[in-house]
Structure formats: structure tokens, C-alpha cells
Design a protein around this motif. Structure first.
Motif, PDB file in Angstrom:
ATOM      1  N   TYR A  25       0.871  -1.189   0.000  1.00 15.85           N
ATOM      2  CA  TYR A  25       0.000   0.000   0.000  1.00 15.85           C
ATOM      3  C   TYR A  25       0.901   1.231   0.000  1.00 15.85           C
ATOM      4  O   TYR A  25       1.928   1.251   0.701  1.00 15.85           O
ATOM      5  N   HIS A  26       0.537   2.241  -0.771  1.00 16.20           N
ATOM      6  CA  HIS A  26       1.356   3.456  -0.906  1.00 16.20           C
ATOM      7  C   HIS A  26       2.804   3.109  -1.276  1.00 16.20           C
ATOM      8  O   HIS A  26       3.753   3.728  -0.800  1.00 16.20           O
ATOM      9  N   GLU A  27       2.939   2.080  -2.121  1.00 11.83           N
ATOM     10  CA  GLU A  27       4.255   1.630  -2.588  1.00 11.83           C
ATOM     11  C   GLU A  27       5.144   1.138  -1.448  1.00 11.83           C
ATOM     12  O   GLU A  27       6.369   1.126  -1.560  1.00 11.83           O
ATOM     13  N   ALA A  40      10.905  19.107  10.534  1.00 18.03           N
ATOM     14  CA  ALA A  40       9.939  19.168   9.447  1.00 18.03           C
ATOM     15  C   ALA A  40      10.652  19.199   8.105  1.00 18.03           C
ATOM     16  O   ALA A  40      11.779  19.699   7.976  1.00 18.03           O
ATOM     17  N   ALA A  41      10.007  18.655   7.083  1.00 18.58           N
ATOM     18  CA  ALA A  41      10.596  18.608   5.747  1.00 18.58           C
ATOM     19  C   ALA A  41      10.418  19.910   4.980  1.00 18.58           C
ATOM     20  O   ALA A  41      11.055  20.116   3.950  1.00 18.58           O
ATOM     21  N   ASN A  42       9.548  20.796   5.475  1.00 18.33           N
ATOM     22  CA  ASN A  42       9.323  22.076   4.815  1.00 18.33           C
ATOM     23  C   ASN A  42      10.630  22.848   4.696  1.00 18.33           C
ATOM     24  O   ASN A  42      11.400  22.960   5.647  1.00 18.33           O
ATOM     25  N   PRO A  82      11.156   8.864   9.072  1.00 18.34           N
ATOM     26  CA  PRO A  82      10.458   9.759   8.143  1.00 18.34           C
ATOM     27  C   PRO A  82      10.141   9.131   6.790  1.00 18.34           C
ATOM     28  O   PRO A  82       9.105   9.450   6.197  1.00 18.34           O
ATOM     29  N   GLU A  83      11.009   8.240   6.284  1.00 17.77           N
ATOM     30  CA  GLU A  83      10.765   7.668   4.963  1.00 17.77           C
ATOM     31  C   GLU A  83       9.436   6.928   4.902  1.00 17.77           C
ATOM     32  O   GLU A  83       8.715   7.013   3.899  1.00 17.77           O
ATOM     33  N   LEU A  84       9.092   6.228   5.960  1.00 22.04           N
ATOM     34  CA  LEU A  84       7.825   5.499   5.979  1.00 22.04           C
ATOM     35  C   LEU A  84       6.658   6.455   6.212  1.00 22.04           C
ATOM     36  O   LEU A  84       5.606   6.336   5.573  1.00 22.04           O
ATOM     37  N   VAL A  98       2.102  10.442   4.354  1.00 22.21           N
ATOM     38  CA  VAL A  98       1.869  11.891   4.485  1.00 22.21           C
ATOM     39  C   VAL A  98       3.064  12.581   3.834  1.00 22.21           C
ATOM     40  O   VAL A  98       4.083  12.823   4.490  1.00 22.21           O
ATOM     41  N   PRO A  99       2.997  12.874   2.549  1.00 22.58           N
ATOM     42  CA  PRO A  99       4.169  13.359   1.812  1.00 22.58           C
ATOM     43  C   PRO A  99       4.787  14.622   2.404  1.00 22.58           C
ATOM     44  O   PRO A  99       4.084  15.531   2.852  1.00 22.58           O
ATOM     45  N   ASN A 100       6.134  14.634   2.417  1.00 24.50           N
ATOM     46  CA  ASN A 100       6.914  15.814   2.818  1.00 24.50           C
ATOM     47  C   ASN A 100       6.577  16.310   4.217  1.00 24.50           C
ATOM     48  O   ASN A 100       6.543  17.517   4.458  1.00 24.50           O
ATOM     49  N   LEU A 101       6.360  15.387   5.140  1.00 25.88           N
ATOM     50  CA  LEU A 101       6.053  15.795   6.510  1.00 25.88           C
ATOM     51  C   LEU A 101       7.317  15.961   7.346  1.00 25.88           C
ATOM     52  O   LEU A 101       7.496  16.982   8.005  1.00 25.88           O
ATOM     53  N   LEU A 102       8.209  14.979   7.330  1.00 26.88           N
ATOM     54  CA  LEU A 102       9.391  15.015   8.188  1.00 26.88           C
ATOM     55  C   LEU A 102      10.671  14.860   7.371  1.00 26.88           C
ATOM     56  O   LEU A 102      10.707  14.137   6.376  1.00 26.88           O
ATOM     57  N   ALA A 103      11.733  15.542   7.839  1.00 34.25           N
ATOM     58  CA  ALA A 103      13.052  15.403   7.235  1.00 34.25           C
ATOM     59  C   ALA A 103      13.921  14.450   8.030  1.00 34.25           C
ATOM     60  O   ALA A 103      14.813  13.799   7.469  1.00 34.25           O
ATOM     61  N   SER A 104      13.722  14.369   9.335  1.00 28.22           N
ATOM     62  CA  SER A 104      14.521  13.474  10.169  1.00 28.22           C
ATOM     63  C   SER A 104      13.761  13.171  11.450  1.00 28.22           C
ATOM     64  O   SER A 104      12.770  13.827  11.779  1.00 28.22           O
ATOM     65  N   GLY A 105      14.293  12.186  12.184  1.00 27.86           N
ATOM     66  CA  GLY A 105      13.703  11.841  13.473  1.00 27.86           C
ATOM     67  C   GLY A 105      13.373  10.360  13.581  1.00 27.86           C
ATOM     68  O   GLY A 105      13.368   9.629  12.586  1.00 27.86           O
TER      69      GLY A 105
END
Length: 333
Positions: free
Chosen positions: A56-58, A152-154, A110-112, A117-124
Motif C-alpha cells: 500500500y502506498h508503494e 519538518a521537511a518544509n 520519516p521515509e515510511l 503523508v508526503p513531505n512531513l518530516l526530514a529526520s527523526g
């Protein structure tokens, strides 16, 4: 949801081999498919699941060890272990007629999260544990959440320090004792502690304390031509009920600045105190330097009252809060 599936079974009712293949072209807009194999023993009223894979979601979610589902006396799960990328979810226990569950989540990255939820987190990294007994209506047990290094990935948030969140909730039937701490850099630390209801008609007894560096907002504001600084000291309480909360305590702002380069706004040496009582936020001693003069604000804002009534008085003495090529505002009132 439109779906297609096939179920193959062979053997006897006490030893029935099962294979399931199912797919859907759109689950919340994304294709999904599941295939699983297991063994049914109808006399023992249990199913041994030996293999499961869902996409699901690749993302691919797999069963990492055999699990047992039992429906002999209510419903229970034993040995559940699911994996997706680096994340592992383990759990088991009784779901009905009474609840006695345990679960843990490890290495959620964050990758999962960004796959759903695209582009939500950059790290953690996020980890969690749960122990729940009793019933879902009045549970007892303990919940724990640990999130470290969240960013945040923003693009606008790249300059922000990583955020750590550590929280526990001791479930006690109708209420829960909460203890949560948030840290974002050396100058921003908040703590929330107290009792919260698990039903909408329950009572609140929470206390929020700590410090917050206003400069944390700058990576978000500077893209719009704004800059702030200063420190907030928080010492507040939330009591009453969920339907009618009461906010008490105070928030103190010290050595603040506000600059809007596009509008020409320039306020410095901002100091003030906000206090809460009976759903009203009282602005006390809020002053700012608007060179060559000063601005002061006092009054009330009914933040938890119907229609949010506002009663503020602004006093300016030779103040120039706005100065740009188009307009210069001089206030003296």
C-alpha cells in the motif's frame, strides 16, 4: 471500496490450509493488495498465520514471525510482528470480552511516514509502547511515546533545531495522568503534567510550564520578510471540563522584537504579561519601543467566550511603528 479476492482452502475443518489473495484498485485513492497463508483448526477455534504480505502506498508490510488468532473465548492475538522498512510493530493479547493488550512500535522513520503523508518530516525517530487492560471504555494501563530529533521537511523549517518529545499517560479508567516534555534547542523546553479525562464530561487538571525561544519561528517567518526574537516564560493551568475549560496562570514575554521588512514595521524591547481567568485572556503591561516613542496595550480577549469579545486599549507616545518608502505612521494617542 471496490475489491477482488480469492480464498483457497484444502484439508479438514480441524486442519484446513488457507491461502488468501485480495486487491483493490483504490483504498483512499491508492491501490492495495494482500496475500496471506495460514492454518485453521476449527475445533480449537484458532488460526495460525504463517505468511502475510501487504502492499500500500508503494510500501511493503510483512509478517516477520507466525502469529496466532484465537476465537475460542472472545478474541485474542499472540505473537504479532509486522515490519515495514525499518519500523517494527509487535503486539498481542486479549481484545474481548475483556482487554489485556500489549504493543510496541520501534524505529518509525520519516521515509515510511512520508510515504503516507508526503513531505512531513526530514529526520527523526518515533517509538511507542502500550499496555492496556480492562475495557476500551474505561481502560487501565500505560502509554508511552518517545520521538527524538524530529525536523519538518518544509524548506522554511530547515533552520529549526530538532525536537524531542517524551510523553507518558497512566490510564486509570475514566482519567489519565499525563506527563509530557518537549525540547527544541537549549532555550525551548515545555512540560505538561496533570490529569485529563477520558470522557468528554470529565474534569481537567493540567499544568503547562517552561520556556520558549521566539526565534524558533524565524525559519518560517523570514520567507515572508519577518523576524522575531525574545523569550516566553509559560506558567499556565487548564482546569474545568473539556466542554468548558478554564485557563489560568500567566505567560511572560521578555526582550521581544518584531520586524516586518516588507511593511516597514519595527518594534523592539517588547515586554508584557498575559494572564488567564474564566475564559478570558488579560493583557497586562504589554509595552514596546517604536522609536522614537513607545506603544502600550492593555485589556482583555475572551478567547473561550462566545464570539470572542475583544476590549483592548492602545496607547502611543510619539511612536513610529511603521516606516517605509510609501508611508510613515506617527502615533501619539
Amino acid at each position: 471500496v471496490t475489491s477482488n479476492g480469492t480464498l483457497h482452502a484444502d484439508g479438514t475443518l480441524d486442519s484446513l490450509n488457507i491461502q488468501l489473495d485480495a486487491n483493490s484498485p483504490a483504498v483512499a485513492g491508492e491501490p492495495a493488495n494482500v496475500n496471506a497463508t495460514g492454518h485453521l483448526n476449527l475445533s480449537a477455534k484458532e488460526i495460525q498465520v504463517s505468511q502475510l504480505e501487504a502492499k500500500y502506498h508503494e510500501q511493503t508490510i510483512t509478517l516477520q514471525a507466525p502469529a496466532k488468532l484465537s476465537f475460542a473465548d472472545g478474541f485474542s492475538i499472540d505473537g504479532l510482528k509486522l515490519g515495514a522498512q525499518q519500523a517494527v510493530l509487535e503486539g498481542g493479547g486479549r481484545i474481548s470480552p475483556t482487554v489485556d493488550l500489549h504493543a510496541s512500535l520501534r524505529q518509525l522513520k520519516p521515509e515510511l511516514i512520508n510515504a503516507f503523508v508526503p513531505n512531513l518530516l526530514a529526520s527523526g525517530t518515533i517509538q511507542a509502547d502500550a499496555q492496556i487492560q480492562g475495557s476500551f471504555e474505561t481502560p487501565t494501563g500505560k502509554l508511552q511515546l518517545d520521538a527524538t530529533g524530529l525536523r519538518a521537511a518544509n524548506d522554511a523549517a530547515r533552520g529549526l533545531p530538532g525536537t524531542d518529545v517524551h510523553a507518558t499517560a497512566q490510564l486509570m479508567g475514566n482519567t489519565a495522568d499525563v506527563d509530557a516534555k518537549l525540547t527544541a534547542g537549549s532555550a525551548s523546553q515545555l512540560a505538561l503534567k496533570g490529569r485529563t479525562p477520558l470522557a468528554i464530561d470529565g474534569g481537567l487538571d493540567l499544568k503547562l510550564t517552561g520556556n520558549l525561544d521566539m526565534g524558533l519561528l524565524n525559519p518560517l517567518l523570514e520567507a515572508r520578510g519577518r523576524h522575531v526574537s525574545g523569550g516566553l516564560t509559560v506558567d499556565t493551568t487548564v482546569t474545568g471540563s473539556v466542554a468548558a475549560p478554564e485557563i489560568g496562570g500567566k505567560v511572560v514575554l521578555a526582550k521581544g522584537t518584531l520586524r516586518d521588512y516588507t511593511q516597514g514595521t519595527n518594534l523592539s524591547d517588547i515586554n508584557g504579561t498575559l494572564t488567564g481567568e474564566h475564559g478570558t485572556l488579560k493583557v497586562e503591561q504589554l509595552t514596546a519601543r517604536a522609536a522614537p516613542g513607545d506603544v502600550a496595550v492593555e485589556g482583555t480577549i475572551g478567547v473561550l467566550q462566545p464570539k470572542i469579545p475583544v476590549d483592548l486599549k492602545v496607547t502611543a507616545k510619539n511612536a513610529q511603528p511603521i516606516a517605509n518608502n510609501i508611508i510613515t505612521a506617527n502615533l501619539n494617542a
